[in-house]
Write a protein that holds these residues in place. Structure first.
Motif, PDB file in Angstrom:
ATOM      1  N   GLY A  99      37.345  66.774 -24.127  1.00  0.00           N
ATOM      2  CA  GLY A  99      38.778  66.840 -24.358  1.00  0.00           C
ATOM      3  C   GLY A  99      39.499  67.897 -23.557  1.00  0.00           C
ATOM      4  N   ALA A 100      38.729  68.768 -22.903  1.00  0.00           N
ATOM      5  CA  ALA A 100      39.353  69.925 -22.245  1.00  0.00           C
ATOM      6  C   ALA A 100      39.861  69.614 -20.838  1.00  0.00           C
ATOM      7  N   GLY A 101      39.660  68.370 -20.380  1.00  0.00           N
ATOM      8  CA  GLY A 101      40.137  68.000 -19.049  1.00  0.00           C
ATOM      9  C   GLY A 101      39.181  68.401 -17.948  1.00  0.00           C
ATOM     10  N   LEU A 102      39.535  68.097 -16.733  1.00  0.00           N
ATOM     11  CA  LEU A 102      38.792  68.406 -15.501  1.00  0.00           C
ATOM     12  C   LEU A 102      37.545  67.541 -15.284  1.00  0.00           C
ATOM     13  N   VAL A 103      36.818  67.181 -16.317  1.00  0.00           N
ATOM     14  CA  VAL A 103      35.542  66.473 -16.095  1.00  0.00           C
ATOM     15  C   VAL A 103      35.756  64.955 -16.033  1.00  0.00           C
ATOM     16  N   GLY A 104      34.915  64.314 -15.195  1.00  0.00           N
ATOM     17  CA  GLY A 104      34.952  62.854 -15.053  1.00  0.00           C
ATOM     18  C   GLY A 104      33.780  62.178 -15.725  1.00  0.00           C
ATOM     19  N   CYS A 105      32.764  62.977 -16.028  1.00  0.00           N
ATOM     20  CA  CYS A 105      31.518  62.410 -16.557  1.00  0.00           C
ATOM     21  C   CYS A 105      30.809  63.471 -17.378  1.00  0.00           C
ATOM     22  N   LEU A 106      30.177  63.074 -18.462  1.00  0.00           N
ATOM     23  CA  LEU A 106      29.426  64.019 -19.287  1.00  0.00           C
ATOM     24  C   LEU A 106      27.939  63.915 -18.961  1.00  0.00           C
ATOM     25  N   ALA A 107      27.325  65.077 -18.747  1.00  0.00           N
ATOM     26  CA  ALA A 107      25.903  65.121 -18.381  1.00  0.00           C
ATOM     27  C   ALA A 107      25.023  65.089 -19.634  1.00  0.00           C
ATOM     28  N   HIS A 108      23.796  64.616 -19.453  1.00  0.00           N
ATOM     29  CA  HIS A 108      22.742  64.652 -20.504  1.00  0.00           C
ATOM     30  C   HIS A 108      23.325  64.738 -21.914  1.00  0.00           C
ATOM     31  N   LEU A 109      23.901  63.628 -22.354  1.00  0.00           N
ATOM     32  CA  LEU A 109      24.755  63.605 -23.552  1.00  0.00           C
ATOM     33  C   LEU A 109      24.059  64.074 -24.833  1.00  0.00           C
ATOM     34  N   ASP A 110      22.761  63.785 -24.965  1.00  0.00           N
ATOM     35  CA  ASP A 110      22.065  64.249 -26.179  1.00  0.00           C
ATOM     36  C   ASP A 110      21.009  65.309 -25.845  1.00  0.00           C
TER      37      ASP A 110
ATOM     38  N   GLU B 220      26.215  60.041 -18.076  1.00  0.00           N
ATOM     39  CA  GLU B 220      25.116  59.820 -17.127  1.00  0.00           C
ATOM     40  C   GLU B 220      23.844  59.377 -17.847  1.00  0.00           C
ATOM     41  N   LEU B 221      23.061  58.603 -17.112  1.00  0.00           N
ATOM     42  CA  LEU B 221      21.704  58.259 -17.526  1.00  0.00           C
ATOM     43  C   LEU B 221      20.798  59.204 -16.755  1.00  0.00           C
ATOM     44  N   SER B 222      20.178  60.142 -17.463  1.00  0.00           N
ATOM     45  CA  SER B 222      19.458  61.214 -16.785  1.00  0.00           C
ATOM     46  C   SER B 222      17.960  61.165 -17.068  1.00  0.00           C
ATOM     47  N   THR B 223      17.201  61.080 -15.973  1.00  0.00           N
ATOM     48  CA  THR B 223      15.739  61.057 -16.116  1.00  0.00           C
ATOM     49  C   THR B 223      15.178  62.436 -16.441  1.00  0.00           C
ATOM     50  N   ALA B 224      16.021  63.486 -16.409  1.00  0.00           N
ATOM     51  CA  ALA B 224      15.518  64.847 -16.658  1.00  0.00           C
ATOM     52  C   ALA B 224      14.800  64.955 -17.998  1.00  0.00           C
TER      53      ALA B 224
ATOM     54  N   ARG C 163      11.030  64.825 -18.183  1.00  0.00           N
ATOM     55  CA  ARG C 163      10.161  65.934 -17.784  1.00  0.00           C
ATOM     56  C   ARG C 163      10.295  67.126 -18.735  1.00  0.00           C
ATOM     57  N   LYS C 164      10.957  66.914 -19.865  1.00  0.00           N
ATOM     58  CA  LYS C 164      11.144  67.968 -20.858  1.00  0.00           C
ATOM     59  C   LYS C 164      10.293  67.661 -22.099  1.00  0.00           C
ATOM     60  N   PRO C 165      10.120  68.652 -22.993  1.00  0.00           N
ATOM     61  CA  PRO C 165       9.238  68.419 -24.153  1.00  0.00           C
ATOM     62  C   PRO C 165       9.560  67.121 -24.915  1.00  0.00           C
ATOM     63  N   VAL C 166      10.817  66.748 -25.033  1.00  0.00           N
ATOM     64  CA  VAL C 166      11.180  65.545 -25.788  1.00  0.00           C
ATOM     65  C   VAL C 166      10.634  64.274 -25.132  1.00  0.00           C
ATOM     66  N   ASN C 167      10.458  64.317 -23.800  1.00  0.00           N
ATOM     67  CA  ASN C 167       9.925  63.183 -23.027  1.00  0.00           C
ATOM     68  C   ASN C 167      10.656  61.876 -23.333  1.00  0.00           C
ATOM     69  N   GLU C 168      11.981  61.924 -23.179  1.00  0.00           N
ATOM     70  CA  GLU C 168      12.819  60.758 -23.465  1.00  0.00           C
ATOM     71  C   GLU C 168      14.030  60.813 -22.541  1.00  0.00           C
ATOM     72  N   LEU C 169      14.476  59.644 -22.122  1.00  0.00           N
ATOM     73  CA  LEU C 169      15.692  59.584 -21.302  1.00  0.00           C
ATOM     74  C   LEU C 169      16.869  60.211 -22.054  1.00  0.00           C
TER      75      LEU C 169
END
Ligand code: ZN
Ligand code: ZN
Length: 281
Positions: free
Chosen positions: A158-169, A201-205, A208-214
């Protein structure tokens, strides 16, 4: 006899060809001035992977290293690629106010701004640092942390400036799961994102993290599809060798979930491009 002719082709299971990685950190986790030596390996990695479109999105606290002239030179040297000037705006309580000012000042030179939540109650530590950030979840009410995290996501949206939200969860990074049903929380957050016409975004990161989930989860992606929220594809690479990491698995996931287009950004304008079916020779 006709039924024996050919096996039924399940279009939803044919992997698609991904063309973009919209979350990269050429500087890694420190200020490193952009030079051709720093940036050219990213162009070469993109070409090797068959990616046509990449966005540099260093953290806003390292904005001093970003040099738009060097990005222009890189574009001239690699005219077969689309190279986007971007930044990852964090909710960094110490640095992001200056980051926002920098973005406003350089708005016309930027193509793409990612918005991210990396901070919860502590000002001095990203909760997603591995493994140290996991301590912020110890002896805490995980449901309350999830509610707080997604409140901060809505604040960023809501704060403006951004076009896309990264790694949403991202809040799931260390494997902490809520005990209650978070469907309402997720629905409210996606409604908020939709109302502001932002991408996620759909992030493959996450793989490679402990959660091991997209990032984000299948349930969130399915709800986002219903709400017609557009997607970017990303690996959140902190080295050029990580560019497009796990994209074959992401392509499979995209096909399974029935996503048919991925968006790109140029000077903050978004356009959706259809994914091509991958032809296996
Ligand atoms: Zn991030
Ligand atoms: Zn990042």
């Amino acid at each position: 006899m006709f039924s024996e002719a050919l096996p039924t082709v399940q279009h939803s299971h044919i992997p698609t060809l991904l063309f973009s990685d919209y979350h990269t950190h050429p500087q890694g986790h420190r200020v490193q001035r952009y030079t051709q030596a720093l940036l050219q390996p990213w162009a070469e990695s993109a070409r090797r992977l068959g990616l046509k479109d990449i966005a540099f999105t260093d953290h806003d606290r390292y904005h001093a290293g970003i040099d738009f002239g060097e990005i222009d030179r890189l574009r001239e040297r690699n005219s077969d690629l689309r190279i986007r000037a971007g930044i990852e705006l964090d909710n960094d309580p110490v640095h992001s106010a200056a980051g926002r000012k920098w973005i406003e000042k350089h708005w016309d030179k930027l193509d793409f701004v990612l918005g991210s939540v990396h901070f919860l109650n502590r000002d001095d530590q990203m909760f997603d640092s591995v493994p140290a950030g996991a301590a912020q979840f110890e002896h805490q009410n995980i449901d309350a942390i999830y509610a707080d995290y997604f409140r901060r996501v809505r604040e960023m949206a809501g704060a403006g400036l951004v076009g896309c939200l990264a790694h949403l969860d991202l809040v799931k990074i260390h494997g902490h799961r809520p005990t209650g049903d978070i469907a309402t929380l997720i629905n409210e957050t996606l409604e908020f994102i939709r109302a502001r016409d932002l991408a996620i975004e759909l992030s493959t990161a996450g793989w490679r993290k402990p959660v091991n989930e997209l990032y984000p989860s299948d349930a969130i992606i399915k709800l986002a599809i219903e709400k017609q929220i557009p997607f970017t594809t990303a690996a959140d690479a902190h080295s050029h060798v990580q560019l497009g990491e796990n994209f074959p698995s992401l392509a499979q996931k995209i096909a399974d979930l029935g996503i048919r287009q991925i968006c790109m950004f140029e000077k903050h304008k978004r356009a959706a491009l259809p994914l091509q079916l991958q032809i296996e020779l």
